[in-house]
Structure formats: C-alpha cells, structure tokens
Design a protein around this motif. Sequence first.
Motif, PDB file in Angstrom:
ATOM      1  N   UNK A  14       0.856  -1.176   0.000  1.00 46.73           N
ATOM      2  CA  UNK A  14       0.000   0.000   0.000  1.00 46.73           C
ATOM      3  C   UNK A  14       0.889   1.221   0.000  1.00 46.73           C
ATOM      4  N   UNK A  15       0.944   1.953  -1.080  1.00 47.68           N
ATOM      5  CA  UNK A  15       1.907   3.039  -1.183  1.00 47.68           C
ATOM      6  C   UNK A  15       1.265   4.369  -1.524  1.00 47.68           C
ATOM      7  N   UNK A  16      -0.038   4.445  -1.587  1.00 47.98           N
ATOM      8  CA  UNK A  16      -0.703   5.678  -1.966  1.00 47.98           C
ATOM      9  C   UNK A  16      -1.664   6.115  -0.888  1.00 47.98           C
ATOM     10  N   UNK A  17      -1.682   7.429  -0.625  1.00 49.09           N
ATOM     11  CA  UNK A  17      -2.591   7.942   0.382  1.00 49.09           C
ATOM     12  C   UNK A  17      -4.039   7.655   0.015  1.00 49.09           C
ATOM     13  N   UNK A  18      -4.313   7.516  -1.286  1.00 52.55           N
ATOM     14  CA  UNK A  18      -5.688   7.255  -1.699  1.00 52.55           C
ATOM     15  C   UNK A  18      -6.178   5.910  -1.184  1.00 52.55           C
ATOM     16  N   UNK A  19      -5.246   5.022  -0.816  1.00 49.04           N
ATOM     17  CA  UNK A  19      -5.619   3.715  -0.301  1.00 49.04           C
ATOM     18  C   UNK A  19      -5.774   3.725   1.211  1.00 49.04           C
ATOM     19  N   UNK A  20      -5.572   4.888   1.848  1.00 45.29           N
ATOM     20  CA  UNK A  20      -5.622   5.005   3.289  1.00 45.29           C
ATOM     21  C   UNK A  20      -6.712   5.996   3.687  1.00 45.29           C
ATOM     22  N   UNK A  21      -7.192   5.919   4.930  1.00 45.47           N
ATOM     23  CA  UNK A  21      -8.240   6.849   5.362  1.00 45.47           C
ATOM     24  C   UNK A  21      -7.711   8.186   5.846  1.00 45.47           C
ATOM     25  N   UNK A  22      -6.393   8.361   5.878  1.00 49.52           N
ATOM     26  CA  UNK A  22      -5.820   9.521   6.544  1.00 49.52           C
ATOM     27  C   UNK A  22      -6.344  10.849   6.008  1.00 49.52           C
ATOM     28  N   UNK A  46       3.324   3.296   4.014  1.00 50.65           N
ATOM     29  CA  UNK A  46       3.799   2.453   2.915  1.00 50.65           C
ATOM     30  C   UNK A  46       3.331   1.009   3.011  1.00 50.65           C
ATOM     31  N   UNK A  47       3.210   0.501   4.203  1.00 51.23           N
ATOM     32  CA  UNK A  47       3.092  -0.952   4.375  1.00 51.23           C
ATOM     33  C   UNK A  47       1.804  -1.406   5.048  1.00 51.23           C
ATOM     34  N   UNK A  48       0.913  -0.501   5.392  1.00 47.85           N
ATOM     35  CA  UNK A  48      -0.225  -0.889   6.216  1.00 47.85           C
ATOM     36  C   UNK A  48      -1.162  -1.834   5.484  1.00 47.85           C
ATOM     37  N   UNK A  49      -1.435  -2.971   6.123  1.00 40.55           N
ATOM     38  CA  UNK A  49      -2.529  -3.842   5.710  1.00 40.55           C
ATOM     39  C   UNK A  49      -3.786  -3.359   6.426  1.00 40.55           C
ATOM     40  N   UNK A  94      -5.613  -4.686   8.536  1.00 43.12           N
ATOM     41  CA  UNK A  94      -5.602  -5.029   9.957  1.00 43.12           C
ATOM     42  C   UNK A  94      -4.670  -4.145  10.772  1.00 43.12           C
ATOM     43  N   UNK A  95      -3.782  -3.414  10.104  1.00 43.74           N
ATOM     44  CA  UNK A  95      -2.865  -2.531  10.816  1.00 43.74           C
ATOM     45  C   UNK A  95      -3.498  -1.191  11.173  1.00 43.74           C
ATOM     46  N   UNK A  96      -4.611  -0.864  10.530  1.00 41.49           N
ATOM     47  CA  UNK A  96      -5.266   0.422  10.739  1.00 41.49           C
ATOM     48  C   UNK A  96      -6.258   0.340  11.897  1.00 41.49           C
ATOM     49  N   UNK A  97      -6.630   1.475  12.470  1.00 41.94           N
ATOM     50  CA  UNK A  97      -7.529   1.446  13.629  1.00 41.94           C
ATOM     51  C   UNK A  97      -8.880   0.812  13.326  1.00 41.94           C
ATOM     52  N   UNK A  98      -9.393   0.119  14.310  1.00 45.00           N
ATOM     53  CA  UNK A  98     -10.733  -0.439  14.257  1.00 45.00           C
ATOM     54  C   UNK A  98     -11.529   0.112  15.443  1.00 45.00           C
ATOM     55  N   UNK A  99     -12.821  -0.191  15.470  1.00 41.39           N
ATOM     56  CA  UNK A  99     -13.644   0.261  16.594  1.00 41.39           C
ATOM     57  C   UNK A  99     -13.131  -0.271  17.926  1.00 41.39           C
ATOM     58  N   UNK A 100     -12.527  -1.461  17.875  1.00 42.42           N
ATOM     59  CA  UNK A 100     -12.025  -2.066  19.109  1.00 42.42           C
ATOM     60  C   UNK A 100     -10.872  -1.272  19.718  1.00 42.42           C
ATOM     61  N   UNK A 101     -10.158  -0.518  18.889  1.00 43.78           N
ATOM     62  CA  UNK A 101      -9.023   0.268  19.395  1.00 43.78           C
ATOM     63  C   UNK A 101      -9.472   1.484  20.194  1.00 43.78           C
ATOM     64  N   UNK A 102     -10.697   1.939  19.949  1.00 43.58           N
ATOM     65  CA  UNK A 102     -11.258   3.090  20.667  1.00 43.58           C
ATOM     66  C   UNK A 102     -10.350   4.315  20.575  1.00 43.58           C
ATOM     67  N   UNK A 103      -9.944   4.614  19.338  1.00 43.70           N
ATOM     68  CA  UNK A 103      -9.142   5.806  19.087  1.00 43.70           C
ATOM     69  C   UNK A 103      -9.799   6.631  17.987  1.00 43.70           C
ATOM     70  N   UNK A 104      -9.442   7.901  17.958  1.00 40.50           N
ATOM     71  CA  UNK A 104      -9.875   8.779  16.881  1.00 40.50           C
ATOM     72  C   UNK A 104      -8.641   9.288  16.147  1.00 40.50           C
TER      73      UNK A 104
END
Length: 252
Positions: free
Chosen positions: A1-9, A178-181, A183-193
């Motif tokens: 994963x190398x593009x911001x378009x593939x991430x929620x950031x 660059x490398x996030x799958x 599962x590496x990104x936050x989920x509801x279980x992480x309770x973060x914003x």
Amino acid sequence: MSSETALPFSAYPVREAGFVASLGPTVVIAPHPDDEALGCGGLMALLHQTGTPVAAVLVSDGSMSHPNSALFSGPARQAVRETEFRHALTILGADATEPLLLGLPDSRVPVSEQEPGFMAAVAQLREFLECHQTATVVVPWRRDPHPDHRATSRLVQAALAGMAAAPRRLEYVVWAWERAAPADLPTNADKVTGFRLDIGAVAGQKQRAIAAHRSQVAPGIFTDDPGGFLLSAEMLAHFSIPYEVFFEALPS
C-alpha cells in the motif's frame, strides 16, 4: 500500500497548530533515529514555538540500517546515528533536555517482559516520564508495520501502566504510509480517533530535521553497504505534506 488514496488519513479532521498548546510537557518516543522527525517533527517544532517543554527518547541503537558496512563498525554506526538524532532535535527545538538513549538492539527491540532488556527499559522510561512531569507522550502507532515500532508501543504501555497518573497518549504513523494492511489500521475495538495536525507553519523545519539524518537519505554516509537501508523518494513524499497523522484514545 503506497498511496494515500488507499488510506483513510486524508479524511481525518484537521486540528489547527494551536492544538499543541493543550499538550503540556511532552515526551516523544522514537524507535530509531529519524522516526521523531518523520512521524512528529512538525508537532515538536510547534511545541517549541509555544515554549512547551519537549524531551525525546531514542529506543534502539540504530546500528542495523547498514549492517554490512566494513568502513563503519556497529558502534561507529550507532555514533553516527546518535549524532544525527541530536542534530535533528536541535533543528526541532527539542534539544534543551538531554534525551534518554535506551540503546536497545536495532531490529530486535524486546516486546515482552520475558525478553532481556524489556523490564529495565520500562523502568528507565517510566523514571524519565515522571522526572519530566510528562503531560503527553507521543509514541508510534501500536500497529505501525515495523516490529521495533510495535515493540516500542508495548514498552511505553508497560511504563504507563506503572504510573500513578498516566500521561495523555498520542500515536503517530511512519511505516503505515507504505506498508499498512487493513488489519494494521484502527478499528472500533481500538477506541481511538484519528486526526491531522496542521504543521504548515513549521514544514521547513521538519524537512531540515529529516535531512539531518544524512545516513538514511541518498547519497547517504554508509556508502559501502549497497544493500543497506535508505529512505526512498516515495516514502519521503509522505512526510513533505503540511500535516501529520495522529491517533488518540476516545473519551471514556
């Protein structure tokens, strides 16, 4: 994963630079020399502008970026990278306080109390945080896809667990760009914003701090190890944008 378009950031809300005034005395935790500049150099520079105390912790010895160098021994590589780390801190305005250098093995930062060095590092880290009356600790995202970053998160979590009043915790991303799958990104279980911090006013400082890590950017310093690590232009591009990405625990 190398593009911001593939991430929620890019969808995260923006917090203005003045947000840092709410953080109080802050300690930034870097797994390797350069993570402080890449992940939160802008935040550090903004804190300095407000006169807020900023201290830094370097977790690993940084010696394994170019392990096959014959011209530079392991201790010599460590010395180069520590010097670069201190130079970057000077640029970011976080050099007033002597950093804590844990000196754990690069690429083998311990991840649990069963591993040598873990509990000693936890004790040192907790003492440093308490000594600096830390209001906010800034640490790599718990699942940033590099083993030393995840191990650093666990060290910090263990240190905070033993404190009477744990500091506020912000988590920054480096390798998730660059490398996030998924599962590496936050989920509801992480309770973060997630949020983006506007660092446009100090973007130049951040770029100078990244460049201070000369051994990690082309043409580098450890030139006799062609298989060694250098930050790619594609990777560096993620850190040339006028914001930084952070996660923070949701209010309970």
